[in-house]
Design an enzyme around this catalytic site. Sequence first.
Site, PDB file in Angstrom:
ATOM      1  N   CYS A  94       0.835  -1.205   0.000  1.00 33.26           N
ATOM      2  CA  CYS A  94       0.000   0.000   0.000  1.00 33.26           C
ATOM      3  C   CYS A  94       0.869   1.255   0.000  1.00 33.26           C
ATOM      4  O   CYS A  94       0.600   2.213  -0.726  1.00 33.26           O
ATOM      5  CB  CYS A  94      -0.926  -0.004   1.211  1.00 33.26           C
ATOM      6  N   CYS A 193      -6.799  -3.339   7.143  1.00 33.25           N
ATOM      7  CA  CYS A 193      -7.972  -2.473   6.940  1.00 33.25           C
ATOM      8  C   CYS A 193      -9.072  -3.100   6.092  1.00 33.25           C
ATOM      9  O   CYS A 193     -10.244  -2.760   6.241  1.00 33.25           O
ATOM     10  CB  CYS A 193      -7.533  -1.135   6.336  1.00 33.25           C
TER      11      CYS A 193
END
Length: 348
Positions: A94, A193
């Site tokens: 990410c 997440c």
Amino acid sequence: MIENKPRVLLGMSGGVDSSVSAIMLKNMGYEVIGATMKLCANNENIVKDAKDICNNLKIEHIVIDCTKQFEKYVIDDFINCYNNCQTPNPCIECNKYLKFGAFYKKAIELKCDYISTGHYAKIEYSEEYKQYVMKKSKADKKDQTYFLYSIPKEVLSKMILPLENFTDKSDIRQIAKENNLNVATKKDSQEICFIENNDYVSFIQKNKKEKIKKGNIVLKNGTILGKHNGLIHYTIGQRKGLRISYKNPLYVIALDKEKNEVIVGEEKELYKKELQAKDCNFLLDIDLSKKIEIMAKVRYRAKESKAILTFKEGIAHVTFEEDQRAITPGQSVVFYIGDVLLGGGKII
């Protein structure tokens, strides 16, 4: 005047670190734009929290829709790693493709002079290396350089990390409290997440094209000790959940995709001195054709150890001075020279 202030795009997660970073940047004289990346359905609350913080601080807030890139570079990689008996680190992917990739491109589009995040690390110009470098945070237990080795090198000179000199999280929470931010007591997120309740096995099962197959748990010599419910349930170094009986404690020492076997052994079999890594990224302009003395770590919580790095044909070869426990394919090995982040790569 406001238009003469340097403009910075700050990644806002709705947490205390990025919120205090916004306060500090304002106090430092920057024009701050808070930006929250929409990554998946699970982070709608993050977007709302970040927007509320920006409203309280009277700074602009934008949302960057990165759902397609997140699925391609993070979720698909996560699934692919588990399908190939590797243990992924989605935060590193990410950071590489989104938080310091797509995010940086957005900053350029908005004509921002800098980008900023609430990471615990330090950026400075090094006279020794004649370039901007990333150093470990003074807050040793919170240092996040391990997760940042994969960012593009050219971004370093455009990065501001307001929390670089903090050593205690309580000081950051105190600043939030003094500025009447309700995130002052908000807990740090410890979960992935995009996975609800941190249940990655259910997530993989839902997204795996092939049916998860049961197989044998074996010793290195092939002796069958029991059955497993699918390779995705296991990682190198695991002891709990094996449900086998043996004269000595056993740990997962390898996963064999072709034979669909979990290979177990005694703890001493977990220790190795050498590894190889691919997909390497280096943040220092140094001669990689020579052997380099480094400190390296094979996981975020691991202790750094002395090692020799050689880099050839895109593969990093690392030889440690002392044995390392549970070197795990898919995880990252990260390299340091002193307190400067040299780079890292994915263990193969």
